[in-house]
Scaffold this motif. Structure first.
Motif, mmCIF file in Angstrom:
data_model
loop_
_atom_site.group_PDB
_atom_site.id
_atom_site.type_symbol
_atom_site.label_atom_id
_atom_site.label_comp_id
_atom_site.label_asym_id
_atom_site.label_seq_id
_atom_site.Cartn_x
_atom_site.Cartn_y
_atom_site.Cartn_z
ATOM 1 N N PRO A 289 0.768 -1.156 -0.119
ATOM 2 C CA PRO A 289 -0.047 -0.013 0.061
ATOM 3 C C PRO A 289 0.995 1.418 -0.030
ATOM 4 O O PRO A 289 2.000 1.496 1.004
ATOM 5 N N GLY A 290 0.692 2.346 -0.820
ATOM 6 C CA GLY A 290 1.451 3.500 -1.000
ATOM 7 C C GLY A 290 2.675 3.377 -1.589
ATOM 8 O O GLY A 290 3.518 3.792 -1.248
ATOM 9 N N SER A 291 2.478 2.110 -2.518
ATOM 10 C CA SER A 291 4.064 1.766 -2.904
ATOM 11 C C SER A 291 4.930 3.061 -3.705
ATOM 12 O O SER A 291 6.177 2.960 -3.592
ATOM 13 N N ARG A 292 4.088 3.955 -4.117
ATOM 14 C CA ARG A 292 4.831 4.965 -5.084
ATOM 15 C C ARG A 292 5.673 5.903 -3.942
ATOM 16 O O ARG A 292 6.459 6.495 -4.511
ATOM 17 N N TRP A 293 5.340 5.916 -2.548
ATOM 18 C CA TRP A 293 6.215 6.758 -1.644
ATOM 19 C C TRP A 293 7.315 5.898 -1.324
ATOM 20 O O TRP A 293 8.429 6.363 -0.854
ATOM 21 N N TRP A 294 7.432 4.366 -1.132
ATOM 22 C CA TRP A 294 8.172 3.701 -0.642
ATOM 23 C C TRP A 294 9.553 3.287 -1.363
ATOM 24 O O TRP A 294 10.471 3.072 -0.846
ATOM 25 N N HIS A 295 9.397 3.474 -2.817
ATOM 26 C CA HIS A 295 10.651 3.345 -3.496
ATOM 27 C C HIS A 295 11.123 4.240 -4.207
ATOM 28 O O HIS A 295 11.988 4.386 -4.999
ATOM 29 N N LEU A 296 10.753 5.652 -3.484
ATOM 30 C CA LEU A 296 11.615 6.831 -3.831
ATOM 31 C C LEU A 296 12.954 6.578 -3.405
ATOM 32 O O LEU A 296 13.148 6.496 -2.171
ATOM 33 N N ILE A 297 13.953 7.088 -4.130
ATOM 34 C CA ILE A 297 15.145 7.332 -3.703
ATOM 35 C C ILE A 297 15.839 8.681 -3.636
ATOM 36 O O ILE A 297 15.637 9.540 -4.513
ATOM 37 N N ASP A 298 16.365 9.129 -2.460
ATOM 38 C CA ASP A 298 16.756 10.588 -2.236
ATOM 39 C C ASP A 298 18.123 10.625 -3.173
ATOM 40 O O ASP A 298 19.100 9.846 -2.994
ATOM 41 N N LYS A 299 18.138 11.640 -4.041
ATOM 42 C CA LYS A 299 19.250 11.504 -5.023
ATOM 43 C C LYS A 299 20.483 12.102 -4.338
ATOM 44 O O LYS A 299 21.566 11.666 -4.662
ATOM 45 N N LYS A 300 20.396 13.030 -3.392
ATOM 46 C CA LYS A 300 21.485 13.242 -2.649
ATOM 47 C C LYS A 300 22.151 12.131 -1.884
ATOM 48 O O LYS A 300 23.519 12.112 -1.972
ATOM 49 N N ARG A 301 21.378 11.532 -1.310
ATOM 50 C CA ARG A 301 21.913 10.506 -0.288
ATOM 51 C C ARG A 301 22.014 9.016 -0.935
ATOM 52 O O ARG A 301 22.569 7.994 -0.281
ATOM 53 N N GLN A 302 21.277 8.842 -2.152
ATOM 54 C CA GLN A 302 21.275 7.689 -2.711
ATOM 55 C C GLN A 302 20.570 6.347 -1.822
ATOM 56 O O GLN A 302 21.305 5.279 -1.744
ATOM 57 N N THR A 303 19.678 6.768 -0.981
ATOM 58 C CA THR A 303 18.954 6.185 0.009
ATOM 59 C C THR A 303 17.546 6.137 -0.052
ATOM 60 O O THR A 303 16.997 7.393 -0.208
ATOM 61 N N PRO A 304 16.989 4.852 -0.046
ATOM 62 C CA PRO A 304 15.518 5.036 -0.173
ATOM 63 C C PRO A 304 15.013 5.467 1.205
ATOM 64 O O PRO A 304 14.509 4.641 2.282
ATOM 65 N N LEU A 305 14.839 6.864 1.477
ATOM 66 C CA LEU A 305 14.546 7.366 2.789
ATOM 67 C C LEU A 305 13.316 6.934 3.361
ATOM 68 O O LEU A 305 13.254 6.812 4.520
ATOM 69 N N ASN A 306 12.410 7.134 2.489
ATOM 70 C CA ASN A 306 10.875 6.736 3.085
ATOM 71 C C ASN A 306 10.750 5.332 3.427
ATOM 72 O O ASN A 306 10.363 4.884 4.504
ATOM 73 N N ALA A 307 11.540 4.720 2.731
ATOM 74 C CA ALA A 307 11.490 3.005 3.206
ATOM 75 C C ALA A 307 12.187 2.905 4.536
ATOM 76 O O ALA A 307 11.648 2.171 5.244
ATOM 77 N N VAL A 308 13.102 3.558 4.858
ATOM 78 C CA VAL A 308 14.045 3.589 5.899
ATOM 79 C C VAL A 308 12.930 3.876 7.066
ATOM 80 O O VAL A 308 12.914 3.419 8.345
ATOM 81 N N TRP A 309 12.221 5.153 7.040
ATOM 82 C CA TRP A 309 11.492 5.644 8.159
ATOM 83 C C TRP A 309 10.262 4.741 8.206
ATOM 84 O O TRP A 309 9.433 4.854 9.341
ATOM 85 N N LEU A 310 9.773 4.236 7.042
ATOM 86 C CA LEU A 310 8.638 3.289 7.285
ATOM 87 C C LEU A 310 9.121 1.967 8.418
ATOM 88 O O LEU A 310 8.244 1.782 9.237
ATOM 89 N N SER A 311 10.255 1.474 7.951
ATOM 90 C CA SER A 311 10.934 0.537 8.668
ATOM 91 C C SER A 311 11.038 0.865 10.401
ATOM 92 O O SER A 311 10.532 0.185 11.197
ATOM 93 N N VAL A 312 11.433 2.111 10.503
ATOM 94 C CA VAL A 312 11.396 2.592 11.941
ATOM 95 C C VAL A 312 10.181 2.637 12.402
ATOM 96 O O VAL A 312 10.245 2.089 13.833
ATOM 97 N N ILE A 313 9.156 3.318 11.812
ATOM 98 C CA ILE A 313 8.073 3.669 12.446
ATOM 99 C C ILE A 313 7.184 2.235 12.976
ATOM 100 O O ILE A 313 6.770 1.968 13.910
ATOM 101 N N VAL A 314 7.076 1.460 11.854
ATOM 102 C CA VAL A 314 6.428 -0.117 12.220
ATOM 103 C C VAL A 314 7.223 -0.738 13.559
ATOM 104 O O VAL A 314 6.776 -1.217 14.473
ATOM 105 N N ALA A 315 8.434 -0.727 13.512
ATOM 106 C CA ALA A 315 9.448 -1.376 14.442
ATOM 107 C C ALA A 315 9.076 -0.680 15.900
ATOM 108 O O ALA A 315 8.911 -1.314 16.895
ATOM 109 N N SER A 316 8.954 0.501 15.809
ATOM 110 C CA SER A 316 8.516 1.244 17.010
ATOM 111 C C SER A 316 7.318 1.139 17.526
ATOM 112 O O SER A 316 7.131 0.854 18.665
#
Length: 470
Positions: A289-316
């Motif tokens: 759900p909401g796939s278009r948000w979770w596979h975005l790559i931050d161009k500056k950091r070359q990292t899927p930031l939205n995916a990182v923080w989704l992982s953190v929020i669910v684990a919390s």
């Protein structure tokens, strides 16, 4: 603890070997759910990929939650000792520390590949050095040492169950939860040089080194227990801390615990990294759900930031289960273990059932491939049943093992989601490899699935894929 670790290490190595062979053949960040699709028949590939992906995703969320909640318990115990018992960690305080630790992992995983490589380089050595320093210190300072008979033959049962065999089996969860997350090498394949070799080697080395160092760690602590009942009933809520205090004293114990917590923090950092890459890959294929948000790559950091923080929020949020439930931590570790291993088992069984379409990578098991695969699969089925059983008796609404509910919810939810919705559009994973690896993998796919590839040999998935950096 002693012999369970040895047995679990052996069977986990079988699972790891079976997965490593597949990882060598298909180096992609989709990892398990990608393998399940490519090793299934075309008719069942989307369903196998879908179910594998969801179990792996839930397992990884729970792994991060379990690791970080464990660190929170350690941190609470350390503060309690440092304040000479003036502050005793409550469940609410432990959950708060858990959320804070999850946040630090989110920040660290958002700093870009340079910082992450630096953290991983330190982690590689710290994971081995930290437990070695700790064990040597408490062994040298312990007033007394337990006998070999205590360490290797003593049986202790505080579960309420009368069957020794049952108690021994449910006690395997401690070791099996530790041996999760080694699929991280697969999820990081698209950011790894020579992934077809280094990925599977990383998986096997993670298991072997953990088996050796972990067993020494357990043995060392058991020899250094001063009083078993005091250790079990410690006011710090963390028996390991009590053992260190009894051996080395309060101040050295705080220092040693900080060293150990850093090792565990590095572990939690790696679980968020792996989880975010799984989220990235799975959402790239539109499966979340909401796939278009979770596979975005931050161009500056070359990292899927939205995916990182989704992982953190669910684990919390998973840490909140501990409020009002005495067995929540055990349930989280059970979910992590079962979810992870069910996803490990899917590509293994699809390979066993479709041997002819599997083309070996640079590293393979030769004639041992099928026997090892069947042993791995049998072990996965065994622990799946074992870890949904209740750990304490009599069983109440508070101490019940709710793992069966969570696993059932994923099974029913993902199954219905596919049957009612996803089967109409989900066709399996897209490919996201380097040009060289993509060419190699697609040649395997063209040989295996000639009926779904056009005559020019270029698949829709390949034409739609983009390099990770884009």
């Amino acid at each position: 603890m002693t012999w369970g670790w040895v047995g679990v290490s052996f069977f986990t190595l079988m699972v790891g070997l079976a997965m490593a062979e597949i990882a060598s053949a298909y180096p992609t960040s989709g990892g398990l759910y990608w393998w399940a699709a490519r090793l299934s028949s075309p008719r069942y590939a989307p369903f196998a990929s879908w179910m594998t992906g969801w179990f792996n995703l839930i397992g990884q969320f729970a792994v991060t939650a379990g690791v970080d909640y464990g660190i929170a318990l350690m941190l609470g115990a350390t503060i309690s000792v440092a304040t000479h018992g003036a502050w005793i960690p409550s469940t609410g305080a432990t959950v708060g520390l858990h959320v804070l630790i999850c946040f630090t992992h989110g920040v660290a995983n958002s700093l870009g590949p340079t910082v992450m490589r630096w953290i991983n380089s330190i982690s590689t050595w710290w994971q081995v050095i930290a437990p070695t320093v700790l064990i040597c210190t408490i062994a040298a300072t312990a007033p007394i040492h337990q006998s070999s008979a205590f360490v290797f033959t003593h049986y202790n049962n505080n579960t309420g169950w009368s069957s020794p065999a049952y108690v021994v089996l449910i006690g395997l969860l401690q070791a099996q939860f530790t041996f999760t997350g080694y699929d991280a090498s697969a999820h990081m394949a698209e950011e790894t040089q020579n992934a077809a070799v280094s990925g599977p080697v990383g998986m096997i080395m993670a298991i072997v080194v953990s088996a050796i160092v972990g067993w020494g760690f357990i043995i060392g602590f058991l020899f250094c227990i001063q009083d078993l009942q005091t250790t079990i009933e410690t006011t710090t809520n963390f028996p390991v801390m009590q053992i260190i205090v009894d051996c080395a004293g309060p101040t050295p114990a705080v220092v040693l615990m900080v060293i150990l917590m850093l090792a565990c923090w590095f572990c939690g950092f790696a679980t968020v990294t792996s989880n975010s890459r799984m989220i990235y890959a799975f959402s790239r294929d539109g499966a979340m759900p909401g796939s278009r948000w979770w596979h975005l790559i931050d161009k500056k950091r070359q990292t899927p930031l939205n995916a990182v923080w989704l992982s953190v929020i669910v684990a919390s949020l998973l840490g909140l289960l501990s409020v009002g439930n005495a067995t929540a931590f055990s349930a989280i570790t059970s979910i992590a273990t079962i979810g992870s291993y069910l996803s490990y088992g899917m590509p293994i069984i699809t390979k066993l059932l479709n041997e002819k379409q599997f083309v070996r990578g640079p590293l393979h098991l030769g004639s041992f491939s099928s026997p090892i695969g069947w042993v791995a699969l049998a072990w996965i089925l065994f622990i799946t049943v074992l870890f949904v059983l209740p750990p304490k008796a009599p069983v109440t609404a508070i101490n019940m093992n709710y793992t069966c509910v969570a696993v059932g919810a994923v099974l029913i939810g993902a199954g219905l989601g596919y049957a009612l919705y996803a089967r109409h559009w989900f066709t399996g994973p897209r490919i996201n490899l380097s040009s060289e690896d993509r060419s190699s993998v697609h040649q395997i796919e063209r040989d295996s699935f000639p009926e779904i590839y056009p005559s020019d040999g270029i698949s829709t998935a390949e034409s739609d894929s983009k390099p990770y950096a884009d």
